[in-house]
Design an enzyme around this catalytic site. Sequence first.
Site, PDB file in Angstrom:
ATOM      1  CE1 TYR A 108      -3.293  -2.716   0.036  1.00 29.06           C
ATOM      2  CE2 TYR A 108      -3.886  -2.118   2.265  1.00 29.06           C
ATOM      3  CZ  TYR A 108      -4.089  -2.883   1.141  1.00 29.06           C
ATOM      4  OH  TYR A 108      -5.096  -3.813   1.130  1.00 29.06           O
ATOM      5  CE  LYS A 113       0.970 -17.677  -2.002  1.00 29.14           C
ATOM      6  NZ  LYS A 113       0.174 -18.884  -1.922  1.00 29.14           N
ATOM      7  CG  ASP A 163      -2.365 -19.979  -0.042  1.00 34.48           C
ATOM      8  OD1 ASP A 163      -1.610 -19.787   0.932  1.00 34.48           O
ATOM      9  OD2 ASP A 163      -2.040 -20.700  -1.001  1.00 34.48           O
ATOM     10  CG  ASP A 165      -7.446  -4.240   3.734  1.00 40.89           C
ATOM     11  OD1 ASP A 165      -8.522  -4.222   4.353  1.00 40.89           O
ATOM     12  OD2 ASP A 165      -7.211  -3.505   2.755  1.00 40.89           O
ATOM     13  CG  ASP A 197     -12.862  -6.357   5.646  1.00 40.25           C
ATOM     14  OD1 ASP A 197     -12.540  -5.747   6.686  1.00 40.25           O
ATOM     15  OD2 ASP A 197     -13.371  -5.796   4.653  1.00 40.25           O
TER      16      ASP A 197
END
Length: 353
Positions: free
Chosen positions: A138, A188, A220, A244, A248
């Site tokens: 980001y 990851k 994942d 993020d 959620d």
Amino acid sequence: MKIAVLPGDGIGPEIVAQAVKVLDALRADGAKIEMETAPIGGAGYDAAGDPLPEATLKLARDADAVLLGAVGGPQYDTLDRPLRPERGLLRIRKELNLFANLRPALLYPELAGASSLKPEVVSGLDIMIVRELTGDVYFGQPRGIEVRNGERVGFNTMLYSESEVRRVAHVAFGIAMKRGRKLCSVEKANVLECSELWKEVMIEVSKQYPEVELSHMYVDNAAMQLIRAPKQFDTMVTGNIFGDILSDAASMLSGSIGMLPSASLDEHNKGMYEPIHGSAPDIAGRNLANPLATILSVAMMYRYTFADLATADRIENAVKKVVAQGLRTGDIWTEGTRKVSCSEMGDAVVAAL
Ligand code: NAD
């Protein structure tokens, strides 16, 4: 205690007004709190042509804690990117150096029916996700959209320095120590060098916290495990983009996005406290929004910035009481419970307090 109150856009002013009622009630009870309000997001753009006006940033810098509603709305979606409400939010996090985002996913027993998963999978759920908030893809440079070989390409840079990983690791291990002493680091590392470094630093820092059991999981798999068997997790720590998305997903395990608070902390436990949801333009201005996530954000403010655990417990218990009494805003309403408005819910929490 100086609190900068930044209601923002959409339902922001409605839900923040309920949290302010709770703070006013605590003040009437003797708490020494000063509050000052300033615009941010679209409201900042409307007032001063900037989603983070200079005066708002100064107020936030001078305060001990910041209470934020939400920002954004369709009327701002066509502005130049630097003027959009979400940029104001990203900037205040960066300017205040709020690098550790704490997002609990907790299920109230009475709301197990509101979850999209079977009650036996989610009842008793209590996860804390620690998301790094000021680095990663980001913020990494270079970024942009440009023409290469005759076509447009978009690119961003996933980047973490070891000091950035180390400081969020310390926050996460510290929280895990106060909870179930189990920390799962999510990355990851099988594909990304950035994640490889993340994992190495987590392992280094873990040596200082021998009581905490550290595990590692690819993002994942973590997404799958959160849906399959979420109660295996106690505390999780992850980078900005993975956090993020995962936080959620975790929030939906608990039924409503309107129930979940968050805290973003700097190195000195100064914090910005806000619900995890957005400005909900679809219900804004109609006194329908659930204010409990914002009220619970005030509880987190007492827990992490003011280190007043008794008051934090008192606010959380008041929320538990109104939920147990069967009061529900539309988002968590089910047959047999009493539907109330945003302001009625705020009044009920104050009464329970
Ligand atoms: P959203 O969280 O605003 O809304 C998603 C859905 O959840 C909507 O149906 C909404 O009505 C409902 N909802 C959200 N909060 C609720 C509450 N307290 N009570 C009852 N229902 C609630 O997400 P979105 O629709 O994707 O985004 C809307 C705007 O909010 C966009 O401009 C987006 O950029 C912005 N946004 C801001 C933040 C933030 O300020 N931190 C976070 C996410 C999205």
